[in-house]
Design an enzyme around this catalytic site. Sequence first.
Site, mmCIF file in Angstrom:
data_model
loop_
_atom_site.group_PDB
_atom_site.id
_atom_site.type_symbol
_atom_site.label_atom_id
_atom_site.label_comp_id
_atom_site.label_asym_id
_atom_site.label_seq_id
_atom_site.Cartn_x
_atom_site.Cartn_y
_atom_site.Cartn_z
ATOM 1 C CB THR A 1 -0.927 0.009 1.240
ATOM 2 O OG1 THR A 1 -1.396 -1.308 1.505
ATOM 3 C CG2 THR A 1 -2.107 0.946 1.017
ATOM 4 C CB THR A 2 3.541 2.451 2.281
ATOM 5 O OG1 THR A 2 2.749 2.235 3.446
ATOM 6 C CG2 THR A 2 4.370 3.708 2.458
ATOM 7 C CD1 TRP A 3 7.289 1.120 -3.469
ATOM 8 C CD2 TRP A 3 6.985 -1.104 -3.383
ATOM 9 N NE1 TRP A 3 8.389 0.525 -4.037
ATOM 10 C CE2 TRP A 3 8.236 -0.838 -3.994
ATOM 11 C CE3 TRP A 3 6.579 -2.430 -3.231
ATOM 12 C CZ2 TRP A 3 9.073 -1.851 -4.455
ATOM 13 C CZ3 TRP A 3 7.408 -3.436 -3.678
ATOM 14 C CH2 TRP A 3 8.649 -3.148 -4.280
ATOM 15 C CG HIS B 1 -5.829 -1.254 4.760
ATOM 16 N ND1 HIS B 1 -4.995 -1.424 3.681
ATOM 17 C CD2 HIS B 1 -5.064 -0.724 5.756
ATOM 18 C CE1 HIS B 1 -3.769 -1.017 4.006
ATOM 19 N NE2 HIS B 1 -3.793 -0.586 5.245
ATOM 20 C CB SER C 1 4.128 -8.301 5.931
ATOM 21 O OG SER C 1 4.381 -6.923 6.040
ATOM 22 C CE1 TYR D 1 5.437 -5.393 -0.873
ATOM 23 C CE2 TYR D 1 6.732 -7.196 -1.790
ATOM 24 C CZ TYR D 1 6.612 -6.130 -0.916
ATOM 25 O OH TYR D 1 7.662 -5.787 -0.101
ATOM 26 C CG LEU E 1 8.648 4.835 -5.904
ATOM 27 C CD1 LEU E 1 7.747 4.427 -7.057
ATOM 28 C CD2 LEU E 1 7.820 5.186 -4.676
ATOM 29 N NE ARG F 1 8.663 -7.553 8.362
ATOM 30 C CZ ARG F 1 9.187 -8.713 8.027
ATOM 31 N NH1 ARG F 1 10.313 -9.111 8.580
ATOM 32 N NH2 ARG F 1 8.595 -9.507 7.146
#
Length: 334
Positions: free
Chosen positions: A72-74, A148, A177, A232, A266, A297
């Site tokens: 998500t953050t990516w 989410h 994760s 991902y 990124l 992480r």
Amino acid sequence: MAEKFPYTLETPTEEENKLIKKEFAGYLSGAVRVRPSGYFFQGIYRDYAERLFNFSVKSSDVFVVSYPKCGTTWTQEMTWLLLHDLDYEGAKVELDSRFPFLEADHVLDPEVFKLPVISDKLACPPPEPGKYLAAADNFPSPRTIKTHMPFSLLPPKLVDTCKVIYVTRDPRDVVVSYYHHHRMWATHGYSGDFKKFFDFFINEQVMWSPFWSHVREAWEKRHHSNLLIVTYEQLKADLPSVIKKVANFLGKNVTPEDIEKLSSHLHIDTMKNNMAVNCLHEAEFGLLDTKEGGFIRQGKSGGWRSYFDAEMIEKFDKWTKEKGQGLEKEFNWV
């Protein structure tokens, strides 16, 4: 006119609720399930279910939707920069301030902020109820919004109204994760081991589960022109290609030089050290324990092999065949 929330909110049995509150110390309000889908949340979700379902969507909005820990953050950072013409100076502002988290009010229960481990370090009062939903609603256009929530619990006209990027990931890596995520955040308060968390995950007793229902709702909309599905694994394997695909989806032109620079920005090592995206400031207030490796992480695919034993592999395969019903093959998670 607001629509009536069309689902039933069911409190788990007293025994299950007691177990959840014991294992997840941050779930102070216990748990609630949405029926008939079975989506699982903290009990405080009751206060926001109808408001989230009726959130007012604009045609200029861009939503990033995912089950947690899927990239998500990516995807948010990529999306924001593409929409804002690669404004790297503007991207130094904390991501949450640029990309509000729609349902944060029922994830960051204000009561958790009163726990001594947090309150002793907190330099400001707990968030007011509804603060985050109001922030998303009042965010200046074009709004970039993270959620989410599964599509069925979001505004029914969402995909018909605005652009939506859905990001997903091999659930074997998701559970690893998500385990570290739950141990990291005081708002979840999980201190158990991985094997126990693994069972909570496949028994659909962690927030935003069931995983397969969440993904299936997106997959069923995959042909809609306003929806782009990214994985991902694609981000890991060929980030420049995904950047180009997302740029085209958003109607943005990027040069090869733009893609090269954004790919560097990124890169996982850059993201891990980026104060604007890695939630490092939350650690100062006791909200986040960096011993688990930080909000971003490792950025690995296939790391689940170091965590699953033979029994887990067997359980996961059975769960996938039963609940995935072929979706795992569509995404090549086999």
